[in-house]
Design a protein around this motif. Structure first.
Motif, PDB file in Angstrom:
ATOM      1  N   VAL A  19      43.834  38.071  44.058  1.00  0.00           N
ATOM      2  CA  VAL A  19      43.728  38.528  42.672  1.00  0.00           C
ATOM      3  C   VAL A  19      42.393  39.234  42.455  1.00  0.00           C
ATOM      4  CG1 VAL A  19      43.541  37.778  40.264  1.00  0.00           C
ATOM      5  CG2 VAL A  19      45.366  36.883  41.708  1.00  0.00           C
ATOM      6  N   CYS A  20      41.329  38.672  42.961  1.00  0.00           N
ATOM      7  CA  CYS A  20      40.012  39.304  42.802  1.00  0.00           C
ATOM      8  C   CYS A  20      39.987  40.689  43.464  1.00  0.00           C
ATOM      9  CB  CYS A  20      38.919  38.412  43.372  1.00  0.00           C
ATOM     10  SG  CYS A  20      38.696  36.885  42.411  1.00  0.00           S
ATOM     11  N   ASP A  21      40.580  40.803  44.638  1.00  0.00           N
ATOM     12  CA  ASP A  21      40.637  42.103  45.310  1.00  0.00           C
ATOM     13  C   ASP A  21      41.532  43.083  44.547  1.00  0.00           C
ATOM     14  OD1 ASP A  21      38.872  41.295  47.233  1.00  0.00           O
ATOM     15  OD2 ASP A  21      40.339  41.144  48.850  1.00  0.00           O
ATOM     16  N   LEU A  22      42.578  42.581  43.893  1.00  0.00           N
ATOM     17  CA  LEU A  22      43.430  43.451  43.073  1.00  0.00           C
ATOM     18  C   LEU A  22      42.657  43.982  41.864  1.00  0.00           C
ATOM     19  CD1 LEU A  22      46.768  41.443  43.222  1.00  0.00           C
ATOM     20  CD2 LEU A  22      46.365  43.729  44.187  1.00  0.00           C
ATOM     21  N   GLY A  80      41.922  34.660  39.021  1.00  0.00           N
ATOM     22  CA  GLY A  80      42.499  33.844  40.077  1.00  0.00           C
ATOM     23  C   GLY A  80      44.004  33.877  40.009  1.00  0.00           C
ATOM     24  N   PHE A  81      44.630  33.293  41.004  1.00  0.00           N
ATOM     25  CA  PHE A  81      46.091  33.241  41.054  1.00  0.00           C
ATOM     26  C   PHE A  81      46.536  31.979  40.326  1.00  0.00           C
ATOM     27  CE2 PHE A  81      50.310  32.649  42.649  1.00  0.00           C
ATOM     28  CZ  PHE A  81      50.775  33.926  42.909  1.00  0.00           C
ATOM     29  N   LYS A 110      43.766  35.071  33.644  1.00  0.00           N
ATOM     30  CA  LYS A 110      43.608  34.901  35.083  1.00  0.00           C
ATOM     31  C   LYS A 110      43.707  36.227  35.849  1.00  0.00           C
ATOM     32  CE  LYS A 110      43.234  31.391  36.906  1.00  0.00           C
ATOM     33  NZ  LYS A 110      42.001  30.708  37.313  1.00  0.00           N
ATOM     34  N   ILE A 111      44.520  37.151  35.346  1.00  0.00           N
ATOM     35  CA  ILE A 111      44.741  38.395  36.086  1.00  0.00           C
ATOM     36  C   ILE A 111      44.138  39.615  35.388  1.00  0.00           C
ATOM     37  CG2 ILE A 111      46.806  37.511  37.232  1.00  0.00           C
ATOM     38  CD1 ILE A 111      48.437  39.244  35.221  1.00  0.00           C
TER      39      ILE A 111
END
Length: 138
Positions: free
Chosen positions: A81-84, A97-98, A114-115
């Motif tokens: 998620v962080c890389d997304l 986070g996921f 979170k996203i």
């Protein structure tokens, strides 16, 4: 700086290494014949009763290896998620986070925080996983 999506891949690779370790440990345990299956006949009913006599228990240390597997896979999802967020030119926050929840309602309630920062396509993919235990309404 680490290339995008390398962290999650490394975490999954580490988890796979631990899974291979559990396979080796399991094979070694079974090679030592750790239990007996005993068949007895009930004198009143004539039915057979099967019992397992454990000669060697699963070592407690296996729990740490299994815990490492779970931790690495969970960390890979959070790093993903962080890389997304980064891939979408966003800034990662402490809340990214996921998300995995028990119900769909809780999932829908907390997901935006979170996203925050990921693309719509990435959000759609995460929603397809349905990372909650019970469906709930809708």
């Amino acid at each position: 700086m680490i290339k995008p999506f390398v962290g999650p891949r490394l975490k999954v690779a580490r988890a796979k290494g631990h899974i291979e370790e559990i396979h080796r440990l399991t094979a070694a345990l079974y090679a030592r014949d750790p239990y007996d299956i005993i068949r007895e006949q009930d004198t009143e009913t004539g039915e057979y009763i099967y019992r397992i006599r454990i000669k060697e228990a699963i070592p407690c240390e296996w729990g740490t290896v299994i815990g490492d597997i779970v931790h690495n896979l969970r960390a890979a999802l959070d790093q993903l998620v962080c890389d997304l967020v980064i891939a979408n030119d966003g800034k990662v926050s402490k809340t990214n986070g996921f998300l995995i929840t028990e119900t769909r309602e809780t999932f829908e309630s907390y997901l935006p925080k979170k996203i925050k920062g990921i693309s719509r396509r990435a959000e759609w993919l995460i929603r397809r996983f349905k990372p909650y235990l019970r469906g709930g309404r809708g």
